[in-house]
Design an enzyme around this catalytic site. Structure first.
Site, PDB file in Angstrom:
ATOM      1  N   SER A 102     -53.729  38.744 -43.088  1.00  0.00           N
ATOM      2  CA  SER A 102     -52.546  39.216 -42.383  1.00  0.00           C
ATOM      3  C   SER A 102     -51.293  38.804 -43.153  1.00  0.00           C
ATOM      4  CB  SER A 102     -52.551  38.685 -40.949  1.00  0.00           C
ATOM      5  OG  SER A 102     -51.661  39.384 -40.147  1.00  0.00           O
ATOM      6  N   HIS A 122     -57.454  44.215 -35.938  1.00  0.00           N
ATOM      7  CA  HIS A 122     -56.951  43.139 -36.792  1.00  0.00           C
ATOM      8  C   HIS A 122     -57.975  42.038 -37.021  1.00  0.00           C
ATOM      9  CE1 HIS A 122     -53.500  41.598 -38.877  1.00  0.00           C
ATOM     10  NE2 HIS A 122     -53.480  40.462 -38.207  1.00  0.00           N
ATOM     11  N   ASP A 142     -56.105  48.620 -36.225  1.00  0.00           N
ATOM     12  CA  ASP A 142     -55.246  47.431 -36.326  1.00  0.00           C
ATOM     13  C   ASP A 142     -53.850  47.749 -35.787  1.00  0.00           C
ATOM     14  OD1 ASP A 142     -53.943  45.083 -37.059  1.00  0.00           O
ATOM     15  OD2 ASP A 142     -54.964  44.965 -38.990  1.00  0.00           O
TER      16      ASP A 142
END
Length: 716
Positions: free
Chosen positions: A568, A688, A653
């Site tokens: 991320s 995610h 995501d």
């Protein structure tokens, strides 16, 4: 209230591919033109952006068209290519999966937690992917009530996230949020009758937080807008046909809101917060139709959190002069007058206050000193202070939640790089800690087989950056060992040294594993965070490079054996250092990476953009635009050799949209000048955090671990 940020929620995965030359025991570059079929190449479709007289050309902007069949075809082609390249590691992947699964006690149960007359816990069963949430009334020996069997709820679904639940004050209903996309947003709120086990005809979309009033029927909740900003709070009466009532709206696009209830059950609250500023609104929980009242009005760069006690308020408070926070107490009436506040825990430049927990007779304070957690308990009657001591030089400890306001014990957890997680109850009167449960490793694990160290790298500006390191005691520091260096370095999120059983499939094969506590995190206090954000963001990247150089200089590893990993915003870190110092690393693993910084932050219709101006800067202002452009990984790809790279994405995501890693790989393919392996692996069913089932997640980790092992020349 937790901030919604670009934070990778899954297990820190790993990857790398390579052949091994028996004579040199060094990775051998594979000729991608002859050893594998051609890699997919996305079509270049030029889009030009002009900002502040600067022209940017983006050939892969079209990959954001999620409904375009060509986009899906490209992602599927990349997945097929990844599977082809990794086919020779299938046996290794299966072996890694078996190892990791063998370290998990498949049938297990958490320590029960008393809350309003019931003991709550969750358990897992052998062979099942998801948790089962249960409770027992009055005593742990009472009959079990199954509230949620997530395995049944997830049946037939490609992804399923059961995010959270809250039981009504009368213990009859439970509100919960879940989704079937694997995204960390777009949750649907439902309500279950705990007496019948059936869901009521309630389905509210885009709910991000919720809390029950004391009447057992009034539920407060917040919803997100198209950009996933939680901005409106509603009140609804379950079982009534009355429409929901809007009770609060946050117009400032940099703020998100959340609802909750105090531990004392006396107050409902709405917390509104940006990255640097917060504001609380309170309402008596016995009067749900009343009007929320602001505690103290927001002031820019002032963050506060209200924790009610039956006799007073405790306020955790932070401003520009007190970055590490302090704790005040204020009267229940007259708290609006700051002259009535009294300091309970003063500010300390060397100790950051992370959280507090309020009890009838005690105040518990979790702090961080020199990168390590401490827990202090203050007696409210006598002012006596006790500090919970921890036995190791490198560890992670945290208060893990004690719902009962009148409790005499504090629940906390303890772990380290070579110590599985343990749960304790701390007697706040006697100062005694009682071990309740220790994580079991069914396949066997001996902490004494491993060495854990804390070392410090010197950054370019002289700052000392800590790293936590673990390896087998038999390892020799001769510069020939493979290593994995991990970090995150954003949002003030700490990179703590806790036990991750999956990593031992690397460590037991001779790896050194290191975690770098770089600037941008708050590991060494809030100033450490300030020094790694906005116009100081490049400190994050140079700190990480210094840590890598330290591992090499001290002969833990060498550049041709060094893998790095981050997810991320940690994927931003990976992309930045790969551009800056590609020769320093053998392999880069970038999980759902935030790599298209400028384009994303210029688009305020995307999730998590305006709320993050205080983290990255506002690129509509030229100073921030040019600074962000100078490090944005996508914008700084150039014609040079790059390490082996595995980049992951999630089609659903919501934190980092799938097209960022997709276009990043597409551009890399056209620019890089080496024959090293570059893979894009997209989970087409989730978001995610990757796969939502625990065994499916292990398979993704096995893929990544096999990539890393293969790239550094380890085939078994």
């Amino acid at each position: 209230m937790s901030k919604q940020i670009r934070l990778y929620g899954g297990l820190f995965s790993l990857l790398a591919l390579a052949a091994c030359n028996p004579a040199t025991e060094k990775p051998v570059k594979i000729n991608m033109q002859s050893d594998y079929p051609p890699a997919p190449m996305a079509e270049a479709r030029e889009v030009t952006f002009n900002e502040f007289g600067n022209e940017r050309i983006d050939n892969y902007y079209w990959l954001k068209e999620k409904e375009n069949p060509e986009v899906i075809a490209y992602l599927e082609a990349e997945n097929a290519y990844s599977d082809t390249v990794m086919k020779h590691t299938l046996a290794l992947q299966e072996k890694l999966f078996a190892e990791m699964k063998g370290r998990i006690k498949e049938t297990d149960v958490t320590v029960p937690r008393l809350d309003n007359g019931y003991y709550y816990y969750s358990r897992t069963e052998e062979g099942k992917q998801y948790r089962i949430y249960c409770r027992k009334k009055g005593d742990v020996s009472a009959p079990e009530e199954v509230m949620f069997d997530v395995n049944k709820m997830a049946e037939g679904k490609q992804a399923y996230i059961f995010s959270d639940y809250e039981v009504s004050y009368d213990n009859k209903l439970a509100a919960y949020i879940s989704n079937e996309t694997g995204s960390f947003a777009d949750y649907t709120l439902r309500v279950r009758n705990l007496e019948t086990g059936e869901d009521l005809p309630v389905a509210i979309e885009r709910v991000q937080s919720f809390a029950w009033a004391n009447d057992g029927k009034t539920l407060f909740y917040t919803i997100g807008n198209d950009a996933l900003r939680s901005w409106r709070a509603y009140r609804t009466e379950i079982g009534s046909s009355k429409p929901a009532v809007l009770v609060f709206e946050e117009p400032n696009e940099q703020f998100i809101i959340g609802v909750g209830k105090s531990k004392t059950n006396d107050y409902m609250f709405i917390a509104s917060a940006s990255s640097t500023t917060s504001e609380y609104h309170l309402l008596p929980a016995d009067n749900p139709t009343g009007k929320f009242k602001v505690f103290i009005p927001r002031v820019k760069d002032v963050e506060y959190h209200v924790n009610p006690h039956k006799d007073k308020f405790f306020i955790q408070y932070k401003d520009r002069d007190n970055l590490n926070s302090m704790v005040y107490e204020a009267p229940l009436t007259g708290y609006e007058d700051r002259s009535n506040w009294k300091v309970v825990v003063p500010h300390d430049n060397d100790v950051a206050i992370e959280s507090i927990d309020v009890f009838s007779d005690y105040l518990a304070v979790q702090t961080r000193r020199n990168g390590l957690n401490e827990i202090k308990v203050i007696g409210l009657k006598d002012g006596n202070e006790k500090l919970i001591s921890f036995p190791e030089p490198v560890y992670f400890a945290y208060m893990s939640g004690t719902p009962e306001y009148t409790s005499e014990t504090l629940r906390y957890s303890y772990t380290s790089l070579n110590r599985p997680s343990s749960v304790y109850d701390y007697n706040m009167a006697s100062g005694e800690s009682i071990l309740l449960k220790q994580q079991e490793i069914p396949s066997g694990f001996n902490p004494d087989d491993y060495t854990v160290e804390r070392i410090w790298a010197t950054a370019g500006d002289g700052k000392q950056v800590p790293m936590s390191v673990v390896y087998r005691k038999s390892l020799v520091k001769d510069g020939k060992n493979p290593a994995l260096l991990y970090s995150y370095g954003s949002y003030g999120s700490t990179s703590d040294a806790y036990f991750i059983s999956s990593f031992y499939s690397l460590i037991d094969r001779g790896f050194v594993f290191a975690i770098a506590q770089i600037r941008g995190g708050s590991d060494l206090g809030e100033q450490w965070y300030e020094d790694g954000k906005l116009l100081n963001k490049k400190n994050t990247f140079t700190d990480f490079i210094s840590c890598a150089e330290k591992l090499i200089a001290d002969k833990y590893t060498a550049s041709d054996k060094l893998a790095i990993m981050g997810g991320s915003a940690g994927g931003l870190l990976m992309g930045a250092v790969a551009n800056m110092r590609p020769e320093l690393f053998n392999t880069v693993v970038a999980q759902v990476p935030f790599v298209d910084v400028v384009t994303t932050m210029l688009d305020n219709t995307l999730p998590l953009t305006t709320q993050e101006y205080e983290e990255w800067g506002n690129p509509n202002e030229e100073e921030y635009y040019r600074y962000m452009l100078s490090y944005s990984p996508y914008d700084n790809i150039k014609a040079q050799n790059y390490p082996n790279m595995l980049v992951t994405a999630g089609l659903n995501d919501s934190q980092v949209l799938y097209h960022e890693p997709a276009k990043y790989v597409a551009k890399l393919r056209t620019m890089k000048t080496d024959n090293n392996i570059l893979l894009l692996k997209t989970n087409m069913e989730s978001g995610h955090g990757g796969a939502t089932g625990r065994f499916d997640a292990l398979k993704e980790t096995a893929f990544e671990l096999a990539f890393i092992l293969d790239r550094v020349g380890i085939r078994d």
